[in-house]
Design a protein around this motif. Structure first.
Motif, PDB file in Angstrom:
ATOM      1  N   ASP A 272      -2.002  -2.463  -5.363  1.00 58.60           N
ATOM      2  CA  ASP A 272      -2.663  -3.704  -4.943  1.00 58.60           C
ATOM      3  C   ASP A 272      -4.110  -3.400  -4.587  1.00 58.60           C
ATOM      4  O   ASP A 272      -4.385  -2.770  -3.571  1.00 58.60           O
ATOM      5  CB  ASP A 272      -1.935  -4.274  -3.720  1.00 58.60           C
ATOM      6  CG  ASP A 272      -2.630  -5.504  -3.148  1.00 58.60           C
ATOM      7  OD1 ASP A 272      -3.351  -6.197  -3.890  1.00 58.60           O
ATOM      8  OD2 ASP A 272      -2.444  -5.760  -1.934  1.00 58.60           O
ATOM      9  N   VAL A 273      -5.013  -3.826  -5.454  1.00 56.73           N
ATOM     10  CA  VAL A 273      -6.432  -3.691  -5.135  1.00 56.73           C
ATOM     11  C   VAL A 273      -6.815  -4.895  -4.276  1.00 56.73           C
ATOM     12  O   VAL A 273      -6.767  -6.037  -4.738  1.00 56.73           O
ATOM     13  CB  VAL A 273      -7.288  -3.648  -6.419  1.00 56.73           C
ATOM     14  CG1 VAL A 273      -8.769  -3.569  -6.062  1.00 56.73           C
ATOM     15  CG2 VAL A 273      -6.865  -2.467  -7.285  1.00 56.73           C
ATOM     16  N   MET A 274      -7.171  -4.624  -3.028  1.00 47.88           N
ATOM     17  CA  MET A 274      -7.458  -5.719  -2.108  1.00 47.88           C
ATOM     18  C   MET A 274      -8.840  -6.313  -2.378  1.00 47.88           C
ATOM     19  O   MET A 274      -9.669  -5.693  -3.056  1.00 47.88           O
ATOM     20  CB  MET A 274      -7.331  -5.216  -0.671  1.00 47.88           C
ATOM     21  CG  MET A 274      -5.907  -4.725  -0.361  1.00 47.88           C
ATOM     22  SD  MET A 274      -5.708  -4.214   1.367  1.00 47.88           S
ATOM     23  CE  MET A 274      -5.689  -5.810   2.197  1.00 47.88           C
ATOM     24  N   ARG A 292      -1.744   0.017  -1.418  1.00 47.62           N
ATOM     25  CA  ARG A 292      -2.863  -0.930  -1.300  1.00 47.62           C
ATOM     26  C   ARG A 292      -4.152  -0.145  -1.133  1.00 47.62           C
ATOM     27  O   ARG A 292      -4.177   0.870  -0.429  1.00 47.62           O
ATOM     28  CB  ARG A 292      -2.699  -1.839  -0.076  1.00 47.62           C
ATOM     29  CG  ARG A 292      -1.573  -2.814  -0.194  1.00 47.62           C
ATOM     30  CD  ARG A 292      -1.647  -3.925   0.864  1.00 47.62           C
ATOM     31  NE  ARG A 292      -0.311  -4.358   1.211  1.00 47.62           N
ATOM     32  CZ  ARG A 292       0.422  -5.208   0.487  1.00 47.62           C
ATOM     33  NH1 ARG A 292      -0.052  -5.719  -0.624  1.00 47.62           N
ATOM     34  NH2 ARG A 292       1.639  -5.549   0.877  1.00 47.62           N
TER      35      ARG A 292
ATOM     36  N   ARG D  50       1.091 -10.054   0.601  1.00 45.26           N
ATOM     37  CA  ARG D  50       0.392 -10.131  -0.693  1.00 45.26           C
ATOM     38  C   ARG D  50       1.387  -9.891  -1.833  1.00 45.26           C
ATOM     39  O   ARG D  50       2.134  -8.915  -1.818  1.00 45.26           O
ATOM     40  CB  ARG D  50      -0.744  -9.119  -0.765  1.00 45.26           C
ATOM     41  CG  ARG D  50      -1.975  -9.543   0.042  1.00 45.26           C
ATOM     42  CD  ARG D  50      -3.015  -8.432   0.109  1.00 45.26           C
ATOM     43  NE  ARG D  50      -3.516  -8.030  -1.208  1.00 45.26           N
ATOM     44  CZ  ARG D  50      -4.489  -8.637  -1.863  1.00 45.26           C
ATOM     45  NH1 ARG D  50      -5.115  -9.659  -1.322  1.00 45.26           N
ATOM     46  NH2 ARG D  50      -4.862  -8.204  -3.063  1.00 45.26           N
TER      47      ARG D  50
END
Lengths: 344, 344, 344, 344
Positions: A272-274, A292, D50
């Motif tokens: 997960d690229v924030m 993340r 998310r």
């Protein structure tokens, strides 16, 4: 249901495999071995599993591991290299959660692990179990070497930048902070609550086994020499690893780095690229298989900073192993791994 | 006994000053002000002080601060710059534990602290309160700007290397880990136990106020441009800061780095260069004024790694302030500061 | 300076004795023995002591303990009963921080500690080291049995009520919560950070060794049978014990209970009866020798509740031992013990 | 899919409901309201979500709560009593996680909560949401009052003993230890990491709102007067409650107490009576809806001790609410709640 065996199930990766596989729709753990706890119910050692298993630890020699579709080795370093080959030769597929099959260079391996390798041929055949890089090879692998925990957090943090000319590959710094469960469930003084609580300490600053493992992958992907300084720290918590990686720029980035990361990992179920300006915290992945990360360029200066977080027992160990198992057995890659993180 | 006042004594640096000065043979705290707690006994707010003080918080306007030999400002940023000048002009000596007088460049200060400076003339006269560098100036100073906590740990870690030609001054990385007390005693969500417990998070990765403060000192000492990337992390503990600093080498060190450090700090009462292969832990300085550090050169490669630890409330705040006070008042520099760290 | 020896100094009570005695004006530790660490500098094992001692651990047989004025046994249960008599017979005064000389009834002792007593005669002569009860006897004692940590917190909490007719002595409940340092510095699984972190657990609910020790004192003082249920809990912190004691009323209190407590402990240097409606917290005594307590009568009902807190390593072990030493050697009772608690 | 609304979703029970319902096969959260965060993505506030939700917080007035099958109120005390009736009158079913509808005696309620009740008629109709007692009534209820966290751990611990003649109902003691998340996600000083870390404190010793709530249930079930002393403690962790309950015996137990407990809870999906001599730890239920308990009779004396553990945010709040929802909507009682606890 596919049949699964776990060798050396008394440690934290063992119980974590049990936790994750209890949620898995297509596999069943049929054997869990332990020299020290043979005959004891698994849920007596781990009350968190009460109601989820009737398994009893069995003596290593007595479990029918050869009848399993896949066997996890959740053993200390140096065991799988001796015991896995017999199973592999009978056609059983194996995932080793220890370090026995991670390094391709046997000299490097021996230097860091202090022993001769007992099954060098299998080192060559082993596939490194980082699905984000080797998904297809893992699908067909008979033996998978599951990556280390600091390694996973750090490698995923920098993969998108490897091989780019505007990144200085020779001065990469990775500073990691990990919880005490990474040291395993062994009686020891230095990880007692009274020693590790309310304190931070650097360890292995002169060199840590995970450095060559990270470097091996980065070198392969970047196709150039990698200079990497890696220093781990123990922080007073149970689970989680945060890796802050510093990469000097040697020119202006050829494209927006945020978008580069988002594109690179767009299809990955567990990365997960924030959004810009985010600061990942380890609790946001507690108990699940996500890595993340957030990318920063402090003060618009000549350094990129990537902060990535994983749960060391999940994406850093048992969860990634289940992800690899799913690929090997043809299950949905996310099966058993769709848990929401426990936060707070 | 010298008379001491504390402005804004309800925060952690306030109670910590009280703790340290309770052991001090030559000074006495005669006034502690607080707008919010005026009229309340200090030891009612801080039961740890029961039996050690009879002080009552007084309204800022009502305390006889002008009658003090020295006044500490343990206030939020932006207060001392308004209230200290009146005392200074009456000849009272002042130590500001906030950031008001730390940065010499007022533009830089305004950018990071988001306000115009209210007493720019005093900025010029203020002495930066790092005794290891400015001991003599502090002795004669009327106004001392006590350094920040991340700043102290990081600056002390690298001072001996500044100005050396074999050190790359342009790519220094400092990665710090600090406990929650650094955020102060203010109602806030992000430092609740339920938010900060069992988790690590990076913060201010895009830039933090302590970066220009560290850089100012290093630039002055090294007499060259400093490129510094500084990223702080919050770890789940109450006290302590660890700073790991990475300095690339641009040549072979001109001398043994361990000995260089030992020599540089040989006479310092509050800096402890640990033996080779040491790994400092924050608990080894819990409650005392020591900065302990260890120097490593991982895998004999082109990077020096210095790990330094302090107690953020002592050497990182109140303890260093007392050390400065001792210098200013002519007391023994270690008076009140000879406590052994609380470990475990 | 009086000469002090410490037998078995590698544990937490050993380092804590060193910390406290480093502040002591009239004594000097001249020998610290350890089988396992003989030849190693004490401050190498405990970096928190760097700069405060040059002692080297010595082999038990080689230290000149007979030349000491007083020797502390900071050893596991069962050692002092074998090794102390030789010193005692040479006139050395001894304080045992373990349980060997705490229980007067040898049968009860053997049942709880699982061994025969090796020096029963000395049990008779030993004085129980709770200064609040036995100050005068301690002054003249040659052998002092230092009380247990849960015991100290619980006993002090109820002493003022013992023997009063309006208190039901038969249904006392003590529920204690302690940090992990109470389990000592021994490699063990159940007190690993990864086991004891972020969790609370009851232990020894069926019966704990500290129950007969508390009961022995209370029976003596109350001069009647005591019914006591004592259940300890491990909470995720390093230091501190909180004991909540519940005492049923069998009539209206003969006087204001708050004032009763205040009067009872009025002259005690290390007992702090907090004001009405207080709630002691362990951090308010972290690192010092105080026992703070508060008395409540919930909803004005038929139960008194006393909450008391100590630092298990100080008033619960090394601090109380130093307090006893001061009495035995004729020093000021508070010498070395006037530290302010570390809070936060 | 059944439509679910959550009023006041920014607190810990809100995010926990989201976590649990993300795993639920038959319901969908369609609205989450928040005055303060309206317009913000839910997963921006809670990055742990998310990938699991696209919900945006909506203004209370703008969400179509009336179109929901069931609405959770995860609001502070005093909100549901004002806002729930409008929904209830439109036929929407409601579960209130706050205390508004828990106490049947409105005078008692007003005394403890400091306000007049705004919808007393609904108090009468509300069913107390403890499925182990009121499963059938919950199935048909329109309004369910979800029990408090200390209450759930304590009530379940003693239910099997209520009404038995050999148990003294007049001198019950419950001593609970809870993590900081129980205090909610509100800016406050006393639950800061720097205040609550590394410390234990008693609170509300003079009386706590959960006492009348426990007493109400026990009185109803036991059909006699209940004397209960209840004292909560804050311990330095994020999640979990342990309740140790002490019940004096007034005669020999009429049957084996262990078997009594096992039989009483034999059919309960979320109560686990552990084997004899067990010591529950809160981590064994971290993240799941189980209440584990163990029964002891210390030293075979006249006191029963029951230790029970729950996750305060799950069985103590959101999990029990989902269990109630399942009953109300006719889903499998365990739907969404079959997670294995996260241990270590």
């Amino acid at each position: 249901m596919k049949k699964i065996g776990i060798v050396g199930g008394t440690g934290y990766t063992g119980v974590e495999l049990m936790r994750l596989l209890a949620h898995h729709p297509e596999v069943e753990v049929v054997a869990m071995t332990s020299r020290g706890e043979a005959g004891r119910r698994v849920d007596d050692l781990y009350p968190s599993l009460r109601g989820h298993t009737d398994l009893v630890f069995s003596e290593p020699g007595e479990a029918d591991l050869a009848g399993c579709d896949l066997v996890f080795f959740a053993t200390p370093n140096g065991i799988a290299m001796q015991e896995a080959p017999a199973l592999l030769e009978q056609g059983v597929r194996v995932i080793d959660l220890a370090a026995d099959y991670r390094l391709k260079d046997l000299d490097v391996w021996s230097r860091w692990y202090g022993m001769e390798h007992a099954s060098p041929d299998w080192v060559e055949q082993a596939v490194y179990g980082l699905p984000e890089l080797y998904r297809d090879e893992i699908r067909g692998a008979q033996l998978v070497a599951n990556p280390g925990c600091h390694v996973t957090a750090t490698t995923l943090a920098v993969l998108p930048l490897m091989g780019l000319d505007w990144v200085d590959h020779g001065r990469i710094v990775a500073d990691t902070k990990s919880g005490a469960s990474g040291a395993g469930r062994s009686a020891a003084v230095h990880t007692l609550m009274a020693e590790a609580g309310e304190s931070v300490r650097t360890y292995a600053a002169a060199g840590h086994r995970h450095q060559p493992e990270i470097r091996q992958t980065l070198t392969t992907i970047a196709e150039r020499e990698i200079g990497l300084t890696f220093v781990p720290h123990l922080v007073p918590m149970v689970r989680g690893i945060e890796s802050t990686v510093y990469l000097p720029l040697v020119g202006e980035p050829g494209e927006n780095v945020q978008r580069l990361y988002e594109r690179y990992y767009a299809e990955e179920p567990f990365v997960d690229v924030m959004p810009p300006n985010s600061h990942p915290e380890t609790r946001s992945v507690r108990g699940n298989n996500i890595c993340r990360m957030a990318v920063h360029r402090p003060l618009d200066g000549p350094m990129l900073v990537v902060s990535s977080v994983i749960d060391n027992l999940v994406k850093g160990a048992a969860g990634q192993a289940v992800q690899n198992m799913n690929l090997m057995l043809g299950c949905d890659e996310s099966a058993g791994l769709e848990l929401v993180a426990l936060s707070p």
